[in-house]
Design a protein around this motif. Structure first.
Motif, PDB file in Angstrom:
ATOM      1  N   GLY A  71       3.560   5.995  -5.353  1.00 51.13           N
ATOM      2  CA  GLY A  71       3.316   6.139  -6.787  1.00 51.13           C
ATOM      3  C   GLY A  71       2.380   7.290  -7.087  1.00 51.13           C
ATOM      4  O   GLY A  71       2.589   8.031  -8.051  1.00 51.13           O
ATOM      5  N   ARG A  72       1.383   7.465  -6.254  1.00 50.13           N
ATOM      6  CA  ARG A  72       0.433   8.560  -6.488  1.00 50.13           C
ATOM      7  C   ARG A  72       1.027   9.910  -6.100  1.00 50.13           C
ATOM      8  O   ARG A  72       0.705  10.927  -6.713  1.00 50.13           O
ATOM      9  N   LEU A  73       1.886   9.922  -5.113  1.00 49.69           N
ATOM     10  CA  LEU A  73       2.607  11.156  -4.803  1.00 49.69           C
ATOM     11  C   LEU A  73       3.484  11.556  -5.990  1.00 49.69           C
ATOM     12  O   LEU A  73       3.622  12.735  -6.317  1.00 49.69           O
ATOM     13  N   MET A  74       4.073  10.566  -6.664  1.00 50.52           N
ATOM     14  CA  MET A  74       4.916  10.832  -7.837  1.00 50.52           C
ATOM     15  C   MET A  74       4.094  11.417  -8.984  1.00 50.52           C
ATOM     16  O   MET A  74       4.626  12.120  -9.846  1.00 50.52           O
ATOM     17  N   LEU A  75       2.804  11.109  -9.001  1.00 54.08           N
ATOM     18  CA  LEU A  75       1.913  11.674 -10.024  1.00 54.08           C
ATOM     19  C   LEU A  75       1.432  13.076  -9.651  1.00 54.08           C
ATOM     20  O   LEU A  75       0.726  13.716 -10.432  1.00 54.08           O
ATOM     21  N   GLY A  76       1.817  13.533  -8.462  1.00 57.97           N
ATOM     22  CA  GLY A  76       1.437  14.876  -8.035  1.00 57.97           C
ATOM     23  C   GLY A  76       0.129  14.943  -7.273  1.00 57.97           C
ATOM     24  O   GLY A  76      -0.402  16.037  -7.038  1.00 57.97           O
ATOM     25  N   GLU A  77      -0.407  13.804  -6.859  1.00 59.34           N
ATOM     26  CA  GLU A  77      -1.678  13.801  -6.140  1.00 59.34           C
ATOM     27  C   GLU A  77      -1.478  14.248  -4.686  1.00 59.34           C
ATOM     28  O   GLU A  77      -0.425  14.037  -4.091  1.00 59.34           O
ATOM     29  N   THR A  78      -2.510  14.859  -4.133  1.00 62.49           N
ATOM     30  CA  THR A  78      -2.476  15.305  -2.740  1.00 62.49           C
ATOM     31  C   THR A  78      -2.954  14.177  -1.829  1.00 62.49           C
ATOM     32  O   THR A  78      -3.496  13.164  -2.287  1.00 62.49           O
ATOM     33  N   VAL A  79      -2.745  14.369  -0.530  1.00 60.83           N
ATOM     34  CA  VAL A  79      -3.224  13.397   0.453  1.00 60.83           C
ATOM     35  C   VAL A  79      -4.726  13.211   0.312  1.00 60.83           C
ATOM     36  O   VAL A  79      -5.234  12.078   0.362  1.00 60.83           O
ATOM     37  N   PRO A 104       6.644   2.033  -9.275  1.00 60.49           N
ATOM     38  CA  PRO A 104       5.914   1.013  -8.504  1.00 60.49           C
ATOM     39  C   PRO A 104       5.708  -0.246  -9.339  1.00 60.49           C
ATOM     40  O   PRO A 104       5.378  -0.155 -10.520  1.00 60.49           O
ATOM     41  N   PRO A 105       5.946  -1.423  -8.762  1.00 61.53           N
ATOM     42  CA  PRO A 105       5.774  -2.668  -9.507  1.00 61.53           C
ATOM     43  C   PRO A 105       4.382  -2.798 -10.098  1.00 61.53           C
ATOM     44  O   PRO A 105       3.395  -2.429  -9.477  1.00 61.53           O
ATOM     45  N   GLY A 106       4.320  -3.307 -11.309  1.00 62.68           N
ATOM     46  CA  GLY A 106       3.042  -3.536 -11.960  1.00 62.68           C
ATOM     47  C   GLY A 106       2.303  -2.283 -12.348  1.00 62.68           C
ATOM     48  O   GLY A 106       1.089  -2.295 -12.561  1.00 62.68           O
ATOM     49  N   GLY A 107       3.049  -1.139 -12.419  1.00 64.74           N
ATOM     50  CA  GLY A 107       2.404   0.114 -12.818  1.00 64.74           C
ATOM     51  C   GLY A 107       1.410   0.592 -11.776  1.00 64.74           C
ATOM     52  O   GLY A 107       0.394   1.196 -12.076  1.00 64.74           O
ATOM     53  N   ALA A 108       1.702   0.318 -10.508  1.00 62.95           N
ATOM     54  CA  ALA A 108       0.760   0.638  -9.437  1.00 62.95           C
ATOM     55  C   ALA A 108       0.426   2.105  -9.365  1.00 62.95           C
ATOM     56  O   ALA A 108      -0.655   2.498  -8.968  1.00 62.95           O
ATOM     57  N   GLU A 109       1.382   2.960  -9.804  1.00 66.32           N
ATOM     58  CA  GLU A 109       1.140   4.397  -9.671  1.00 66.32           C
ATOM     59  C   GLU A 109       0.051   4.883 -10.601  1.00 66.32           C
ATOM     60  O   GLU A 109      -0.538   5.941 -10.406  1.00 66.32           O
ATOM     61  N   GLY A 110      -0.238   4.127 -11.644  1.00 66.47           N
ATOM     62  CA  GLY A 110      -1.263   4.567 -12.575  1.00 66.47           C
ATOM     63  C   GLY A 110      -2.564   3.812 -12.416  1.00 66.47           C
ATOM     64  O   GLY A 110      -3.487   3.966 -13.203  1.00 66.47           O
ATOM     65  N   ALA A 111      -2.653   2.940 -11.371  1.00 67.52           N
ATOM     66  CA  ALA A 111      -3.836   2.094 -11.193  1.00 67.52           C
ATOM     67  C   ALA A 111      -5.045   2.911 -10.827  1.00 67.52           C
ATOM     68  O   ALA A 111      -4.945   3.959 -10.241  1.00 67.52           O
ATOM     69  N   GLN A 159       0.353   6.668   6.456  1.00 66.25           N
ATOM     70  CA  GLN A 159       1.117   5.920   5.460  1.00 66.25           C
ATOM     71  C   GLN A 159       2.259   6.762   4.907  1.00 66.25           C
ATOM     72  O   GLN A 159       3.379   6.259   4.719  1.00 66.25           O
ATOM     73  N   VAL A 160       1.995   8.033   4.668  1.00 70.42           N
ATOM     74  CA  VAL A 160       3.036   8.926   4.165  1.00 70.42           C
ATOM     75  C   VAL A 160       4.140   9.074   5.207  1.00 70.42           C
ATOM     76  O   VAL A 160       5.334   9.044   4.870  1.00 70.42           O
ATOM     77  N   ARG A 182       0.825  -1.207   0.000  1.00 74.24           N
ATOM     78  CA  ARG A 182       0.000   0.000   0.000  1.00 74.24           C
ATOM     79  C   ARG A 182       0.859   1.257   0.000  1.00 74.24           C
ATOM     80  O   ARG A 182       0.544   2.245  -0.672  1.00 74.24           O
ATOM     81  N   GLU A 183       1.979   1.230   0.712  1.00 68.45           N
ATOM     82  CA  GLU A 183       2.889   2.383   0.709  1.00 68.45           C
ATOM     83  C   GLU A 183       3.479   2.601  -0.685  1.00 68.45           C
ATOM     84  O   GLU A 183       3.675   3.740  -1.109  1.00 68.45           O
TER      85      GLU A 183
END
Length: 230
Positions: free
Chosen positions: A171-179, A223-230, A196-197, A165-166
């Motif tokens: 991965g989502r932080l890398m995409l620029g998403e907020t908490v 992130p493995p398996g492209g998790a950041e774009g899931a 988690q952060v 989960r971390e």
């Protein structure tokens, strides 16, 4: 490593047509047997390498940007093992990458912003068996590359400590998403995401989300398996 003779067989691995044609003409005028190979004509870097080796080059002028085929550094070691001298000619200005090229066996790295005369002079020195780079500069660049490699390996070890989960949160932080956006995506509370952060920052030994993202990027991590774009 064998020393090229006069009338060196030079292969240019370069996809910029104007640059390649200009350099090939200059080499021909110098009396070399020059030919060009464009990465865009090949489906894989292995196919490109096979074509270059069939030309039996004594010297290869290699671009680092092979477009869809990736990083030209992958070709340096097999070219050197085949007995070719390799001079990298690149638009890349990252001296860490330069050092990596030298560590792989390239004789020198030259910027595309330089002059044709500098490239020709380098080839002449190689022909004569002369050094083309001061030993101190070569050593410094290789040391820089090795230090970067150690730091990258250390960063990857830290990244491996993250839970699944971390990994997704980073991965989502890398995409620029907020908490808040991450909490909405995972249907959890913002407090959960903040926890988690906080855990991510502790495991990566950094003090901010920006630093965590920077560490991941420097490590070339996804992130493995492209998790950041899931």
């Amino acid at each position: 490593m064998t020393r090229p003779a006069r009338g060196t067989r030079v292969v240019l691995v370069e996809d910029h047509v104007l640059f390649s044609e200009s350099l090939e003409l200059a080499l021909d005028l110098e009396g070399h047997d020059a030919s060009s190979v464009s990465p865009t004509a090949f489906a894989s870097s292995q196919a490109l390498l096979s074509r270059v080796l069939r030309l039996r080059p004594q010297l290869v002028l290699l671009d680092l940007d092979l477009g869809a085929l990736g990083d030209g550094r992958l070709l340096i070691a097999p070219l050197v093992e085949a007995g070719a001298e390799v001079v990298v000619v690149t638009a890349a200005t990252d001296r860490t990458r330069w050092g990596e090229c030298l560590a792989l066996g390239a004789r020198r790295v030259l910027p595309k912003s330089g002059s044709l005369n500098e490239i020709l002079a380098t080839i002449r020195r190689i022909e004569r068996g002369l050094p083309v780079l001061a030993s101190g500069e070569r050593d410094a660049l290789i040391a820089l590359a090795r230090q970067h490699s150690r730091e990258r390996a250390d960063a990857r070890q830290r990244l491996e400590r993250l839970t699944p989960r971390e990994v997704e949160v980073l991965g989502r932080l890398m995409l620029g998403e907020t908490v808040r956006e991450i909490a909405v995506h995972f249907v959890v509370s913002e407090a959960t995401v903040r926890t988690q952060v906080k855990s991510i920052l502790a495991k990566l030994a950094v003090s901010s989300q920006i630093a965590a993202v920077g560490l991941a990027n420097r490590a070339g991590w996804q992130p493995p398996g492209g998790a950041e774009g899931a």
